[in-house]
Design a protein around this motif. Structure first.
Motif, PDB file in Angstrom:
ATOM      1  N   VAL A 178       0.820  -1.213   0.000  1.00  9.98           N
ATOM      2  CA  VAL A 178       0.000   0.000   0.000  1.00  9.98           C
ATOM      3  C   VAL A 178       0.857   1.268   0.000  1.00  9.98           C
ATOM      4  O   VAL A 178       0.506   2.266  -0.646  1.00  9.98           O
ATOM      5  N   SER A 179       2.008   1.236   0.693  1.00 14.12           N
ATOM      6  CA  SER A 179       2.736   2.474   0.999  1.00 14.12           C
ATOM      7  C   SER A 179       4.074   2.641   0.306  1.00 14.12           C
ATOM      8  O   SER A 179       4.768   3.638   0.519  1.00 14.12           O
ATOM      9  N   GLN A 180       4.477   1.705  -0.531  1.00 11.47           N
ATOM     10  CA  GLN A 180       5.814   1.765  -1.121  1.00 11.47           C
ATOM     11  C   GLN A 180       6.028   3.020  -1.958  1.00 11.47           C
ATOM     12  O   GLN A 180       5.093   3.560  -2.548  1.00 11.47           O
ATOM     13  N   ARG A 181       7.288   3.452  -1.992  1.00  6.55           N
ATOM     14  CA  ARG A 181       7.674   4.555  -2.866  1.00  6.55           C
ATOM     15  C   ARG A 181       7.881   4.027  -4.280  1.00  6.55           C
ATOM     16  O   ARG A 181       8.471   2.955  -4.476  1.00  6.55           O
ATOM     17  N   PHE A 182       7.395   4.766  -5.254  1.00  2.00           N
ATOM     18  CA  PHE A 182       7.583   4.371  -6.650  1.00  2.00           C
ATOM     19  C   PHE A 182       8.825   5.080  -7.184  1.00  2.00           C
ATOM     20  O   PHE A 182       8.794   6.269  -7.510  1.00  2.00           O
ATOM     21  N   LEU A 183       9.914   4.340  -7.232  1.00  4.11           N
ATOM     22  CA  LEU A 183      11.214   4.876  -7.614  1.00  4.11           C
ATOM     23  C   LEU A 183      11.712   4.140  -8.850  1.00  4.11           C
ATOM     24  O   LEU A 183      11.412   2.949  -9.034  1.00  4.11           O
TER      25      LEU A 183
END
Length: 358
Positions: A18-23
């Protein structure tokens, strides 16, 4: 109560979905891109490092392209990120991978660890994310998360304290998806379990976190060995002649090796120029050349050092340059015009001086 290891993994991975950074390096398993991102993000926040990563990938899309660059070109690309030994090691490591491994990254933790500039954390991150090796990547985020949730009170400034965290981290790694797990725990430390203001009210581990239950978020992890910063006092003599400035390449094993700066006088305490016994200062006085000293002393903080820096601009003439030719050559000081200076790798301290002195 202490959280069950499998419950810890499940909660962490659920949070990450739900909370991951999109890098950009999250969309690939290319070890070159994973390695580059990890080296850039050592001692650097994601927001600051992301533009550098994108510029490097554009300029050097493969490890072979990076290996073909000159060290000066790599340092110039790195300018502003600091900790410039990272850039030199990056370039050297790329050359090793091309020369000794035919441009293909080693595919396991132990082999990666032998490469220059790749320590235990970076080797584990590459091995886990690129090759799905079940190995724990332990950085400051992981120290903090595990110390708080499991209530670990050993000092992480000690070998024993670090070993305790590493042992637990190794047990916790997800056996099936070590790549996702490694990214999840790093993101959790960066976004949720932050150093100063952890988001405890929305934390998935709230029922289990010993630091939260005992109100010790501010004291865990324990780290008692504070850095005792060395103080250094710099006086830069900026020799200007017409549209050129005299600069030199730093070659000693000190800060900013391979970067360009000006004629440098270093003292153990703050001295005025006329208190410093130096041949160039004497030459300036002999020719009665006016010195324009910046009103403000700059303070530049490094990990282990505090620099107190003053800039003194000297408007040179032909007589001064002719008289000081041997001295300038001895210090490998050469004239560069504005366009030439622009492409030289420079410490951010020097870059800021140049920008503000126009």
């Amino acid at each position: 109560m202490t959280i069950n290891h499998s419950v810890f993994r499940d909660l962490l991975l659920s949070w990450y979905k739900v909370s991951q950074r999109f890098l950009p390096w999250r969309t690939t398993t290319d070890p070159y891109k994973i390695w580059l991102s990890e080296i850039i993000l050592q001692q650097t926040r994601v927001a600051q490092g992301l533009p550098y990563y994108e510029r490097f990938i554009t300029q050097y899309p493969t490890v072979i392209a990076l290996a073909k660059a000159t060290e000066q070109e790599v340092l110039r690309m790195w300018q502003g990120l600091g900790y410039y030994s990272r850039a030199r090691n990056l370039h050297s490591c790329a050359q090793t991978i091309v020369e000794q491994y035919n441009g293909i990254f080693p595919s396991n933790y132990q082999a990666l660890l032998k490469l220059r500039g790749i320590g235990p954390y970076t080797a584990a991150a590459i091995a886990a994310v690129s090759f799905k090796e079940v190995v724990a990547a332990v950085d400051g985020n992981v120290y903090r998360v595990l110390a708080r949730i499991f209530g670990l009170t050993e000092d992480i400034g000690t070998a024993y304290g670090r070993k305790q965290i590493h042992q637990l981290a190794t047990i916790l790694v997800d056996q099936i998806q070590p790549d996702t797990y490694s990214q999840a725990i790093m993101d959790f430390g960066a976004l949720q379990c932050t150093p100063a203001l952890p988001l405890c009210s929305t934390c998935v581990f709230q029922l289990y976190c010993i630091a939260f239950q005992t109100n010790r978020q501010k004291t865990l992890p324990i780290k008692t060995n504070k850095l005792n910063k060395k103080k250094r006092y710099f006086d830069y003599l900026v020799i200007r002649y017409k549209n050129t400035l005299y600069m030199t390449k730093r070659t000693s094993n000190d800060i900013w090796k391979g970067m360009y700066d000006f004629y440098l006088l270093e003292s153990k305490c703050r001295l005025e120029l006329d208190q410093i016994n130096d041949p160039l200062v004497a030459l300036v006085q002999k020719h009665n050349i006016r010195i324009n000293t910046a009103k403000k002393e700059e303070r530049h903080l490094l990990t282990h050092q505090s620099l107190f820096v003053r800039f003194h601009t000297i408007e040179a003439n032909q007589s001064f340059l002719k008289d000081g030719e041997d001295l300038l050559n001895a210090y490998t000081l050469h004239p560069f015009n504005q366009m030439e200076i622009e492409i030289l790798p420079k410490p951010i301290l020097i870059q800021n001086f140049l920008k503000n002195s126009h």
